[in-house]
Every structure is written in structure tokens, then in C-alpha cells.
Design a protein around this motif. Structure first.
Motif, short mmCIF file in Angstrom:
data_model
loop_
_atom_site.label_atom_id
_atom_site.label_comp_id
_atom_site.label_asym_id
_atom_site.label_seq_id
_atom_site.Cartn_x
_atom_site.Cartn_y
_atom_site.Cartn_z
N SER A 206 -7.08 6.98 -8.31
CA SER A 206 -5.62 7.52 -8.61
C SER A 206 -5.74 8.63 -8.00
CB SER A 206 -5.29 7.27 -9.80
OG SER A 206 -6.21 7.77 -10.97
N THR A 207 -6.93 9.54 -8.47
CA THR A 207 -6.99 11.04 -8.05
C THR A 207 -6.87 11.01 -6.60
OG1 THR A 207 -8.15 11.49 -10.01
CG2 THR A 207 -8.25 13.14 -8.19
N LYS A 208 -7.87 10.23 -5.85
CA LYS A 208 -7.99 10.67 -4.35
C LYS A 208 -6.61 9.91 -3.79
CE LYS A 208 -10.27 8.75 -0.39
NZ LYS A 208 -11.82 8.01 0.11
N TYR A 209 -6.17 9.14 -4.16
CA TYR A 209 -4.73 8.43 -3.57
C TYR A 209 -3.38 8.97 -4.18
CZ TYR A 209 -7.94 5.51 -0.81
OH TYR A 209 -9.13 5.26 -0.16
N GLN A 210 -3.64 10.06 -4.74
CA GLN A 210 -2.31 10.74 -5.31
C GLN A 210 -1.39 9.89 -6.09
OE1 GLN A 210 -0.56 13.02 -2.20
NE2 GLN A 210 -2.47 13.86 -1.55
N MET A 211 -1.92 8.99 -6.96
CA MET A 211 -1.01 8.10 -8.04
C MET A 211 -1.05 8.77 -9.05
SD MET A 211 -2.71 4.69 -6.70
CE MET A 211 -1.87 3.53 -7.65
N ASP A 212 -0.07 9.74 -9.47
CA ASP A 212 0.05 10.68 -10.68
C ASP A 212 0.24 9.86 -11.96
OD1 ASP A 212 -0.66 12.84 -8.74
OD2 ASP A 212 1.56 13.43 -8.56
N ASP A 213 1.22 9.01 -11.67
CA ASP A 213 1.37 8.03 -12.95
C ASP A 213 0.14 7.45 -13.53
OD1 ASP A 213 3.93 9.17 -12.88
OD2 ASP A 213 4.87 7.08 -12.15
N LEU A 214 -0.50 6.65 -12.82
CA LEU A 214 -1.81 5.73 -12.99
C LEU A 214 -3.01 6.92 -13.45
CD1 LEU A 214 -3.50 3.49 -13.29
CD2 LEU A 214 -3.91 3.83 -10.85
N ARG A 215 -3.12 7.82 -12.66
CA ARG A 215 -3.83 9.07 -13.17
C ARG A 215 -3.73 9.68 -14.59
NH1 ARG A 215 -7.42 13.46 -11.67
NH2 ARG A 215 -6.70 15.25 -12.84
N HIS B 194 -11.00 -2.40 -7.71
CA HIS B 194 -10.06 -2.18 -8.83
C HIS B 194 -8.70 -1.67 -8.33
CE1 HIS B 194 -13.03 -3.37 -11.87
NE2 HIS B 194 -13.86 -2.40 -11.63
N LEU B 195 -8.74 -0.87 -7.48
CA LEU B 195 -7.27 -0.26 -6.92
C LEU B 195 -6.53 -1.35 -6.47
CD1 LEU B 195 -5.60 2.28 -6.57
CD2 LEU B 195 -6.69 2.40 -4.28
N LEU B 196 -6.89 -1.94 -5.47
CA LEU B 196 -6.00 -3.42 -5.05
C LEU B 196 -5.93 -4.17 -6.06
CD1 LEU B 196 -7.80 -3.84 -1.58
CD2 LEU B 196 -5.88 -2.51 -2.00
N LEU C 44 0.83 -1.29 0.05
CA LEU C 44 0.00 -0.17 0.12
C LEU C 44 0.84 1.28 0.07
CD1 LEU C 44 -2.73 -1.19 2.90
CD2 LEU C 44 -2.98 -1.25 0.27
N SER C 45 1.95 1.11 0.84
CA SER C 45 2.59 2.33 1.04
C SER C 45 3.70 2.65 -0.39
CB SER C 45 3.72 2.21 2.27
OG SER C 45 2.95 2.15 3.37
N MET C 46 4.01 1.59 -0.89
CA MET C 46 4.85 1.49 -2.13
C MET C 46 4.07 2.44 -3.32
SD MET C 46 6.83 -1.85 -2.27
CE MET C 46 7.13 -1.90 -3.97
N ASN C 47 2.72 1.94 -3.35
CA ASN C 47 1.75 2.56 -4.36
C ASN C 47 1.34 3.63 -4.16
OD1 ASN C 47 1.50 0.31 -6.85
ND2 ASN C 47 1.59 -0.89 -4.91
N SER C 48 1.19 4.20 -2.95
CA SER C 48 0.39 5.52 -2.82
C SER C 48 0.86 6.21 -1.76
CB SER C 48 -1.29 4.96 -2.35
OG SER C 48 -1.78 6.41 -1.96
N PRO C 49 1.24 7.44 -1.99
CA PRO C 49 1.84 8.40 -0.80
C PRO C 49 0.82 8.76 0.10
CG PRO C 49 1.46 9.77 -2.92
CD PRO C 49 1.39 8.35 -3.23
N VAL C 50 -0.52 8.46 -0.06
CA VAL C 50 -1.64 8.78 0.92
C VAL C 50 -1.50 7.72 1.92
CG1 VAL C 50 -4.00 8.96 1.27
CG2 VAL C 50 -2.86 10.17 -0.84
N PHE C 51 -1.52 6.45 1.40
CA PHE C 51 -1.46 5.09 2.16
C PHE C 51 0.01 5.49 3.10
CE2 PHE C 51 -4.70 3.12 -0.38
CZ PHE C 51 -5.46 2.69 0.96
#
Length: 325
Positions: A114-123, A85-87, A45-52
Motif C-alpha cells: 500500500s505504501t509503494k502503490y499509494q493506497m493511502d486508505d489501506l496504508r 496479498h495485494l491482489l 488495478l486502476s480503480m485500486n491504485s493510482p500507480v497502476f
């Protein structure tokens, strides 16, 4: 994000279902939506999202009183399907690949998450994928609507343009809005007002503000199109066939006369039925009626003028729909 949802649909933890594939025996944290339980890995979780990463960086107590089966429990307020879908993407990035055909449910869920969890590359990848059908340039748009570009997007469905407008508004994907609003505006009036129902019975609607916007702009754009269709033939006054006729060649019938007669017929009671679901960017029916009948010189003149109109109309879309430039 960890608070219990306060609504009438709240389901107690004991009644939620363990997800069949996202429950790992070596997982060290439990996430739960209002429908599912997921036993997953904190590090992933931490590796994929700065929010997590920020959320899970807080020290954890040795004894978890409010956990689940001895593990920390985090309640997630997101839609169960979107979060699933995110997981799935977290555990296998091949689950979604931009440019490959997918489903609207998956692509929309991943854009929201990806918007909520700040995953810019995926977004960015998802928005680029959607921009294949809702591009930012008139050249790409014309290729799409004329069927010149294959779209490995998702199976099309009724109400799709409305759904993309709503998604773009929700996720601030403003680059999609000019094309999505334009295509929504070109839908039948009844669909704009009442919404469109897909084969599964799902109704897609615009917001009240966007309904009003599309209806007002539809009337304006159609009036401009009628004016353009009626004046386009005037450009043929500069054509070579007119000059030959003026030089006294009686065998030359000026193309402008052919064009004007076709325009009059098109807008007369004897012309084709006038519908309200044309794509007003490309559907110039009177022009298409006379275009193949005129000489090459006149056709080039008209095509150039229409090309300029396309560019001008496209550049005016942000102002037309009250969007920032």
C-alpha cells in the motif's frame, strides 16, 4: 517496474506458475512476479491504485509482441507473497479488515504494497491496526503491556518487536517507531545483538544502527531507573504519616522507613535476580515491593509521582531514539 529483474534468482516466464485463484479467464492483462503469473483485470488495478492507473493509462499496441498468450505482460519486482496479498485485497476487501486478527505476513505485506502503490486508505488502516500494539500515547501503551486491552492483531512471535521496527523503517511508518524501538530495547541483550528466532526458525534482527542504538539506550535507561527507584521514597517525606510521627504519635511508623528498607533489600545481594529483559517503562520492582505496605496517603503520593515519570519517559522517546518529533 516492467524491467526484467537482474539477479541470479531470475526464473524464465515459461517456468513460472499460474496462480491458482488469481488467474481469471476473462482477465485482460498478465502480471508476473519472479514466481507466479496472474491473469487479472486492468480496470480493477486502476480503480485500486493510482500507480497502476497511471501505468495502465498509456496506450497499448494492437499487437502485443512481448506479451503472454496474446495479452500484455507486466513484470513486477515485488516479493511474490506480498504482491499476492495485494491482489487478493483488490478482489475482496474483506481479505483484510483493520481491527480483526490476521497474520503478520499479511499485514506487513499489505503495508509495504500500500505504501509503494499509494493506497493511502489501506496504508492508514494497516498502520492504525499495528498501532494497537505499538501506540503513540503512554496511556494506551500501559494498557497494552499490562494486558488491559485485547489485541485482535496477529499471533505474537519471538522477534516481533524487531520485525515491526524493520517494517516501520522500510515503510516510513514513523508513528510506530517510539513504541517498537522501546520494546525492542527491553528485549534480552543477547536477542538484541544476535536476533530472535520464532517457532518456524525465522530469525528477526535489528539493523546494525538500531542494535547500537538500543544497546546504548538500554544502559542509559537502566541507570535512570535505578536512580528513580532509589529516590522515589523521598517523596514520602511530605506524607501524613511523617507529620503524625513529628507530632509525637509513637504508634506511627513512617512509611518512608518501610520503603527505604525494601529498596535497600531489592538492590542488595539478597534481593531478587536482576535480569535485562524488563520493560523499563513499567517494571519498578523495588517500588512494587513496598507499595502495598505503605499507607493510603503515601501510596497516592508515590503513584502520582510514578505516573509523572511514565509521561516524562514516554515524551522523551523520540529524543532517546533520535527520531523526529
Amino acid at each position: 517496474m516492467t524491467k526484467r529483474p537482474r539477479n541470479d534468482d531470475y526464473i524464465s516466464i515459461t517456468k513460472r506458475k499460474r496462480h491458482l485463484t488469481l488467474w481469471f479467464d476473462d482477465g485482460n492483462i498478465i502480471l508476473t512476479t519472479n514466481a507466479s503469473l496472474f491473469r487479472v483485470h486492468r480496470c480493477l488495478l486502476s480503480m485500486n491504485s493510482p500507480v497502476f492507473a497511471d501505468m495502465l493509462s498509456m496506450p497499448q499496441p494492437e499487437h502485443v509482441e512481448d506479451g503472454y498468450e496474446g495479452f500484455p505482460l507486466v513484470e513486477i519486482s515485488d516479493n511474490d507473497t506480498d504482491f499476492t496479498h495485494l491482489l487478493c485485497f483488490f478482489y475482496d476487501h474483506r481479505y483484510y479488515q483493520g481491527g480483526s486478527e490476521t497474520t503478520f505476513e499479511k499485514i506487513s505485506g499489505l503495508l509495504r504494497m500500500s505504501t509503494k502503490y499509494q493506497m493511502d486508505d489501506l496504508r492508514d488502516e494497516v498502520i492504525s491496526h499495528l498501532a494497537m500494539a505499538y501506540p503513540s500515547t503512554v496511556k494506551k501503551y500501559l494498557e497494552v503491556v499490562n494486558g488491559e486491552t485485547p489485541l485482535p492483531l496477529f499471533p505474537p512471535f519471538r522477534g516481533q518487536h524487531f520485525a515491526v521496527v524493520a517494517l516501520a523503517r522500510e515503510t516510513d511508518a514513523s508513528i510506530l517507531l517510539p513504541a517498537a524501538l522501546w520494546r525492542s530495547m527491553c528485549m534480552p541483550t543477547r536477542d538484541i545483538l544476535k536476533g530472535a528466532v520464532d517457532l518456524n526458525g525465522t530469525r528477526y534482527t535489528l539493523s546494525p544502527t538500531d542494535i547500537e542504538l538500543c544497546m546504548l539506550r538500554k544502559a542509559t535507561v537502566y541507570k535512570n531507573l535505578v536512580r528513580a527507584e532509589n529516590t522515589l521514597s523521598n517523596i514520602l517525606k511530605k506524607s501524613e504519616c511523617i507529620r503524625q510521627r513529628e507530632r509525637g504519635d509513637p504508634s506511627i511508623w513512617p512509611c518512608i522507613e518501610i520503603a527505604k528498607s525494601k529498596v535497600v533489600h531489592h538492590f542488595s545481594s539478597h534481593g531478587p535476580p536482576i535480569r535485562d529483559d524488563y520493560d523499563l517503562m513499567i517494571d519498578m520492582r523495588a517500588f512494587e515491593a513496598w507499595r502495598p505496605l505503605v499507607c493510603d496517603s503515601c501510596r497516592v503520593l508515590a503513584d502520582l509521582k510514578v505516573s509523572v515519570w511514565h509521561e516524562d519517559r514516554w515524551n522523551s522517546l523520540p529524543a532517546l531514539f533520535d527520531l523526529p518529533r
